[in-house]
Design a protein around this motif. Structure first.
Motif, PDB file in Angstrom:
ATOM      1  N   UNK A 195       0.823  -1.196   0.000  1.00 59.73           N
ATOM      2  CA  UNK A 195       0.000   0.000   0.000  1.00 59.73           C
ATOM      3  C   UNK A 195       0.864   1.257   0.000  1.00 59.73           C
ATOM      4  N   UNK A 196       0.251   2.379  -0.345  1.00 56.83           N
ATOM      5  CA  UNK A 196       0.982   3.646  -0.363  1.00 56.83           C
ATOM      6  C   UNK A 196       1.425   4.026   1.045  1.00 56.83           C
ATOM      7  N   UNK A 197       2.482   4.815   1.113  1.00 56.88           N
ATOM      8  CA  UNK A 197       3.046   5.295   2.382  1.00 56.88           C
ATOM      9  C   UNK A 197       3.523   4.159   3.283  1.00 56.88           C
ATOM     10  N   UNK A 198       3.950   3.054   2.680  1.00 52.63           N
ATOM     11  CA  UNK A 198       4.470   1.939   3.474  1.00 52.63           C
ATOM     12  C   UNK A 198       5.990   1.836   3.405  1.00 52.63           C
ATOM     13  N   UNK A 199       6.632   2.590   2.508  1.00 55.55           N
ATOM     14  CA  UNK A 199       8.083   2.531   2.357  1.00 55.55           C
ATOM     15  C   UNK A 199       8.536   1.792   1.120  1.00 55.55           C
ATOM     16  N   UNK A 200       7.620   1.538   0.180  1.00 55.72           N
ATOM     17  CA  UNK A 200       7.963   0.770  -1.032  1.00 55.72           C
ATOM     18  C   UNK A 200       9.101   1.403  -1.820  1.00 55.72           C
TER      19      UNK A 200
END
Length: 592
Positions: A195-200
């Protein structure tokens, strides 16, 4: 933080000895576990031993690396590693007068001024003004302009920390020196999802950086069109990396190996074109990159760097996926996985520990038969200290950083002039372009007589075709552009996006177009298709950052605000003056 006795300024002969430019530089002798945290910019050279920087291990070599540390992102920390037999090899001989200072050091590094001009982007995009400068109470002067070492903790800054699961995942994926040859030559394809804002994106960049320490070339496929790592937003791109990059995305915008323009910060407007672009880039990787050594493109294999002991016969691939993992986004990412056939999937769980929506879709029978490793990673939620730097602001900074860059192959920015004062290219679109294409919601309704108005002040992409266009739209009465209503963009399998630019003006009478772009004339001459998408030039691209408050109150460039083109102050007027809002939530929440 090292003591002052281990800081040694370099003389001009010393800098020449290390092959560095004649700019102020300092040598540091570090003991194991000593750290340097800083704000600003510098050039880093490891002379002896090894250091860890943003999760990447750098050992002694002749290569130096630009490092960018703004307060808008996590602060990098240079950590000296314990000496080992391999790191003790003297790749770079130190001048004799340094030997006594460095005799007991585990790592010896050189920090040098990096006069890149990146600080000027804070004037162009005011929310980022001063992001490379700390308060005077948190730093000391090492004699390097633009480099401020931090000597005390400060609440306003977020240090970079590497989660344990990330470090273990990278170590398990990157081949080690002791591994057998057949293990090193395996084709590795890593897909980072979550998901977004997870550190990908942070993990994907760190993984690619560490791979460059083992491989001469590393491929990076960017599938996140909203938060791209090496290009401005709106592009899916394949990059070939030969060295690590240290800093936020706006500090290392590169010319891609091949790219395609989606024209939006999300693929939802045209998912089929998005998937076709990724499929084309994956085919390019498999056919032209993965198992073809770099020297195969040279006139002679002898041109290969014999001193480079990194793996050259295979190129690993890192795929950075988008953070849209619900509904259509999840289905798109499942199809990307089917196309990519990754050997490893690095998966970020959601912050609340719930199941990843991607797992709710059953893989195809062909995909299920393939071997893959799924490595779970702990998410790193965004720090509240950085909350003021939102995704739209970072996208605007990425676009403006690209437009103000000094050109391919340089780490420099020119911000002395705003876009409205730069000297543009004068282009005759009748001769330069075979097609003008509009994509995105509402583009199909633009009639030929209005396309010039649409292009005025627009952010556009320059696309090269593998073969000349079979059909060139004829000029219509009232305009001189080769535009055909409802025309689809060029096929990703027979085209590539060279870069972006701004149509500063289009004169309907003369037919001349004034264009601003960091692309050089050799690349610009290859562009045969002009594509305008949903993305627009940020508001900061229309303003003049040189103006004082008094001048800004009167107008722009000597023109009153009411007469400034492209800008409307005090709200839109008239029917249709407001931007149309497209409703896409056609499914109920219970249907997701």
């Amino acid at each position: 933080m090292p003591s002052s006795s281990t800081l040694v300024p370099l003389s001009a002969p010393d800098k020449a000895h290390f092959g560095l430019p004649d700019l102020p530089a300092t040598l540091l002798a570090l003991q194991a576990e000593e750290t340097i945290a800083f704000l600003g910019t510098c050039r880093l050279l490891v002379c002896r031993g090894g250091v860890d920087l943003l999760g990447t291990t750098l050992t002694a070599s002749r290569s130096n690396y630009p490092v960018f540390a703004p307060r808008s992102h996590a602060i990098p920390i240079i950590t000296a590693l314990p000496a080992s037999p391999s790191s003790s090899l003297k790749v770079l001989a130190l001048p004799e007068h340094f030997e006594q200072t460095c005799a007991q050091a585990d790592a010896v590094v050189i920090l040098q001024e990096l006069r890149s001009g990146v600080e000027g982007l804070g004037l162009v995009v005011p929310p980022f003004e001063g992001i490379f400068s700390p308060s005077s109470s948190t730093s000391e002067d090492w004699g390097l302009a633009g480099f401020q070492p931090l000597t005390s903790d400060t609440y306003a800054l977020q240090p970079y920390t590497l989660p344990g699961s990330w470090a273990r995942a990278v170590d398990g994926f990157v081949p080690q020196e002791r591994d057998p040859l057949e293990e090193k030559l395996k084709g590795r394809v890593a897909l980072v999802r979550g998901m977004k804002n997870s550190g990908k994106s942070t993990f994907a960049r760190g993984l690619a950086n560490q791979l460059t320490t083992r491989y001469q070339r590393v491929a990076f496929l960017e599938c996140d069109v909203g938060q791209s790592e090496f290009t401005p937003p709106g592009l899916v791109a394949l990059h070939i990396l030969t060295c690590p990059h240290f800093g936020p995305s706006f500090t290392h915008l590169l010319q891609p190996y091949k790219a395609h323009y989606v024209g939006s910060s999300s693929p939802r407007a045209d998912p089929s074109h998005y998937l076709a672009a990724i499929d084309a880039l994956l085919q390019t990787f498999r056919l032209d990159v993965q198992f073809i050594p770099a020297y195969a493109d040279s006139d002679s294999p002898a041109q290969a760097d014999q001193a480079d002991t990194r793996i050259a016969d295979v190129v690993p691939l890192v795929i950075n996926s988008m953070g849209w993992t619900k509904g259509l986004g999840a289905r798109l990412m499942q199809q990307v996985e089917d196309l990519a056939s990754p050997t490893h999937i690095f998966e970020f769980s959601s912050l609340d520990g719930s199941t990843n929506p991607l797992d709710t879709f059953q893989p195809s029978s062909a995909w299920a038969s393939r071997e893959r490793q799924v490595i779970p990673l702990e998410p790193v939620p965004p720090s509240p200290r950085l909350a003021q730097y939102s995704a739209p602001l970072l996208r605007a900074l990425g676009v403006m950083s690209y437009l103000h860059s000094a050109g391919e192959g340089t780490v420099k920015w020119t911000t002395a002039l705003p876009l409205c004062a730069m000297l543009p290219w004068a282009v005759d679109p009748k001769l330069a372009f075979d097609q003008v294409v509009l994509v995105g919601p509402g583009a199909e309704d633009v009639v030929p007589s209005e396309v010039g108005t649409v292009l005025n002040g627009a952010l556009v992409a320059f696309v090269a075709l593998d073969e000349p266009a079979e059909h060139r739209p004829a000029a219509h009465a009232g305009h001189t552009l080769p535009y055909e209503q409802r025309r689809a963009p060029p096929s990703p399998f027979s085209s590539t996006c060279l870069g972006l630019g701004v149509v500063r003006s289009f004169h309907p009478t003369t037919g001349l177009m004034h264009v601003l772009t960091p692309l050089g004339p050799s690349q610009l001459s290859r562009a045969r298709v002009l594509v305008k998408g949903e993305l627009e030039l940020p508001i900061y691209g229309f303003l003049d950052h040189r103006q004082t408050e008094e001048e800004r109150a009167k107008g722009l460039g000597g023109v009153e605000w009411g007469k400034v083109p492209y800008l409307e102050w005090g709200g839109s007027r008239g029917v249709g003056g407001e931007r149309a809002r497209v409703r896409r939530n056609l499914m109920r929440r219970s249907h997701l």
